[in-house]
Enzyme design. Structure first.
Site, PDB file in Angstrom:
ATOM      1  N   LYS B  80      33.877  50.187  46.744  1.00 52.38           N
ATOM      2  CA  LYS B  80      34.618  48.933  46.799  1.00 52.38           C
ATOM      3  C   LYS B  80      35.749  49.029  45.775  1.00 52.38           C
ATOM      4  O   LYS B  80      35.539  49.549  44.668  1.00 52.38           O
ATOM      5  CB  LYS B  80      33.674  47.772  46.457  1.00 52.38           C
ATOM      6  N   SER B 155      32.479  39.248  49.828  1.00 50.81           N
ATOM      7  CA  SER B 155      33.739  39.907  49.564  1.00 50.81           C
ATOM      8  C   SER B 155      33.731  41.418  49.821  1.00 50.81           C
ATOM      9  O   SER B 155      34.785  42.008  49.962  1.00 50.81           O
ATOM     10  CB  SER B 155      34.167  39.664  48.114  1.00 50.81           C
ATOM     11  N   SER B 179      28.085  38.549  48.003  1.00 42.26           N
ATOM     12  CA  SER B 179      29.158  39.424  48.465  1.00 42.26           C
ATOM     13  C   SER B 179      28.734  40.812  48.942  1.00 42.26           C
ATOM     14  O   SER B 179      29.543  41.541  49.497  1.00 42.26           O
ATOM     15  CB  SER B 179      30.208  39.600  47.365  1.00 42.26           C
TER      16      SER B 179
END
Lengths: 95, 488
Positions: B80, B155, B179
């Protein structure tokens, strides 16, 4: 609306955020909805409840106060928008 | 060489590498080809690190030949874009960090690299991890591999989409309110958020420091266990890292579910939960029961207050954490400022997107003079009540099971205009962050062709139990093996 334009402007100044003119209406509307939403916390009975300081009740760890990092100023300043002689440049703050 | 390397899990790939069926270079090339072929439409990557991946794969193959290898030697994964990576952009999905190259690696990045992992790239995400749909990214929304009109969640949406579309077998993620788990549920992948303090936050760009925790998105619990074993453990560079022994998570997968006490939260099945999702979750609970697990009703009386509590605590911490972006030391800087105040305000006004600005302003408001007690202090008291609800529940059960998300994946554009509707996506996941508990999501069925997730929460340090529970369920259900048609 729980917040008005003046209040939002004051918050923006505190947060050091410039909002564009066309952002204001939406920001006032959505921030008001968020504040209304979190206002329901006021209903909760919390007399004598100790506020949470850490989810696992851990205390902040201490360490010996000694130098552990080597000088990496140049590497760090690679990301700086404006530097000169190892110093960050900002607009004049003292007349 | 087999043509379906992309379809294999990390654990399967490790066996193939060990047997010499293929090399890490071959595997890496195969996946880079898939990224090149598919990412135009998915937008799951911010940066593809093809050259660095090829070099790392070559090193991994050489290390294997020399007999000196880590547990992830030659295995590809993606990070990420919230994890700092030396010499590769780390944008956090923001214009503010559009050109930021970290001078150091995050501990998570370093540990996975030391174990031999090959990094294919950095994945797209909601800006500063603030969002539940990936639509707040400066680099545009990610599409859900199961339906391109839908959001993959957020997210960690890029990580979830990349794993679901078989562009990478595994991804790192971060979870502040759901997330990792919500995008895992919405993309039919496995997502694990460990106990607060389990994995180092060093080099992981901070959003809300008392809630943030790093974890993984994979295609099996077995793979999640493998990665967690490498990532977990004390790190003196993170002041909130907790020194707690790291067990053998892979070994913990075996063992039966007989007698496992599974708590089912009454409030989870109230209105608000899609009926078909509820049915899929109930069926998965019946599967656990058929394996000897004992289902018990439990109560989380303050569940409804978890989202409002979160939207005081998280923005408060975010307003403080994001004050570091000043247009002076790194990040976006506005042109021709009138003075220092103007430099701060315009750099931040231009560098941050609308949702990030709203969160900063919400946080600034709840912490401002005269409002602190009514909002921040009150929220930390309610947070204590929520944690107490979990403590009470875990006196009687080993795991709490329920839905991960109230609905399957929603259409891009559907919720972005109403912050409250968007925030309520995380109603079932936020509690684990507020209480610091480990949680995970594993696929448990489909509704109208879109995946549904089963959410498992354990007590502090209960990763072994939830992993074992999810692993057993996966062996019996096989939902985790389903692949979106366009990505087979």
């Amino acid at each position: 609306m729980s917040l008005d334009k003046d209040q939002v402007q004051r918050i923006a100044v505190l947060a050091r955020l410039r909002l564009a003119d066309d952002e204001f209406g939406e920001t006032v509307d959505k921030l008001s909805r968020i504040v209304d939403f979190v206002d329901q916390l006021g209903q909760a009975a919390t007399d004598n409840v100790v506020p949470m300081a850490h989810p696992l009740d851990e205390a902040q760890r201490l360490r010996v106060d000694e130098v552990t990092e080597s000088d990496s100023r140049d590497a760090i300043q690679e990301n700086a928008p404006l530097v000169e002689n190892g110093l960050y440049l900002v607009p004049k703050v003292i007349e | 060489m087999s043509q379906d390397l992309h379809a294999q899990t990390l654990t399967q790939l490790a066996v193939g590498l060990e047997r010499g069926d293929f090399s890490s270079v071959e595997l890496t090339e195969a996946l880079l080809d898939r990224v090149a072929a598919h990412d135009q439409s998915l937008n799951a990557f911010v940066t593809v690190t093809a050259d660095a991946a090829r070099a790392a794969a070559k090193r991994a193959d050489a290390a294997r030949a020399a007999g000196d290898i880590g547990v992830l030697n030659g295995l590809p994964l993606v990070h990420k874009d919230i994890f700092c990576t030396k010499s590769v952009l780390t944008t956090c999905g923001s214009r503010m960090l559009e050109n930021f190259v970290s001078p150091y690696d995050a501990t998570v990045v370093e540990r996975l690299a030391n174990a031999g992992a090959v990094v294919l790239g950095k994945t797209n995400m909601d800006e500063f991890a603030m969002g539940s749909s990936n639509e707040t990214s400066y680099f545009g929304p990610v599409r859900n591999p199961w339906n391109p009109d839908c959001s993959p969640g957020g997210s960690s949406g890029g990580s979830a989409a990349a794993v679901a579309a078989r562009l990478a077998p595994a991804a790192t993620g971060t979870d502040t309110g759901g997330s990792i788990r919500q995008p895992a549920a919405l993309t039919g992948t496995v997502g694990l958020k460990p106990t607060y303090g389990r994995v180092s936050r060093y080099g992981m760009i901070a959003f809300a420091s008392s809630l943030d925790q790093a974890g993984v998105i994979t295609r099996s619990s077995e793979d999640a266990a493998l990665l967690l074993g490498v990532m977990a453990g004390f790190d003196e560079r993170d002041s909130t890292s907790i020194d707690h022994p790291v067990p053998d998570y892979t070994a913990a997968l075996s063992g039966s579910l007989k007698g496992l006490r599974v708590g089912v939260v009454r409030q989870h099945f109230d209105e608000g939960l899609d009926e078909q999702c509820a049915a899929a979750v109930r069926e998965s609970l019946a599967v656990l029961e058929s394996q000897g697990a004992i289902l018990t009703d439990v109560d989380l009386p303050n569940l409804d207050l978890s989202v409002p509590t979160y939207y005081v605590v998280a923005p408060a911490e975010c307003s403080s954490n994001l004050s570091r972006f000043d247009g002076v030391r790194y990040g976006h800087r506005a042109k021709d400022p009138d003075d220092l105040f103007d430099l701060y305000c315009r750099s931040r006004g231009e560098g941050f997107g609308a949702e990030v600005k709203r969160r900063i302003m919400t946080g600034t408001y709840v912490l401002s003079a005269g409002y602190y007690d009514a909002y921040y202090l009150k929220a930390q008291q309610v947070r204590q009540l929520i944690a107490e609800d979990f403590r009470t529940a875990f006196a009687d059960v080993d795991v709490i099971a329920g839905p991960t998300s109230p609905t399957p994946a929603f259409k891009l554009g559907d919720k972005i205009d109403d912050p409250i509707t968007m925030y309520l996506n995380d109603i079932y996941t936020i509690g684990a962050n507020l209480a610091g508990l480990p949680g995970m999501s594993t696929p448990c069925g489909f509704v109208d062709g879109l995946p549904v997730g089963l959410h498992l929460v354990g007590p502090h340090w209960g990763e072994e139990t939830i992993l074992r529970c999810a692993h057993h369920y996966e062996q019996l259900s096989n939902w985790h093996q389903a692949c979106p048609e366009d990505y087979e």
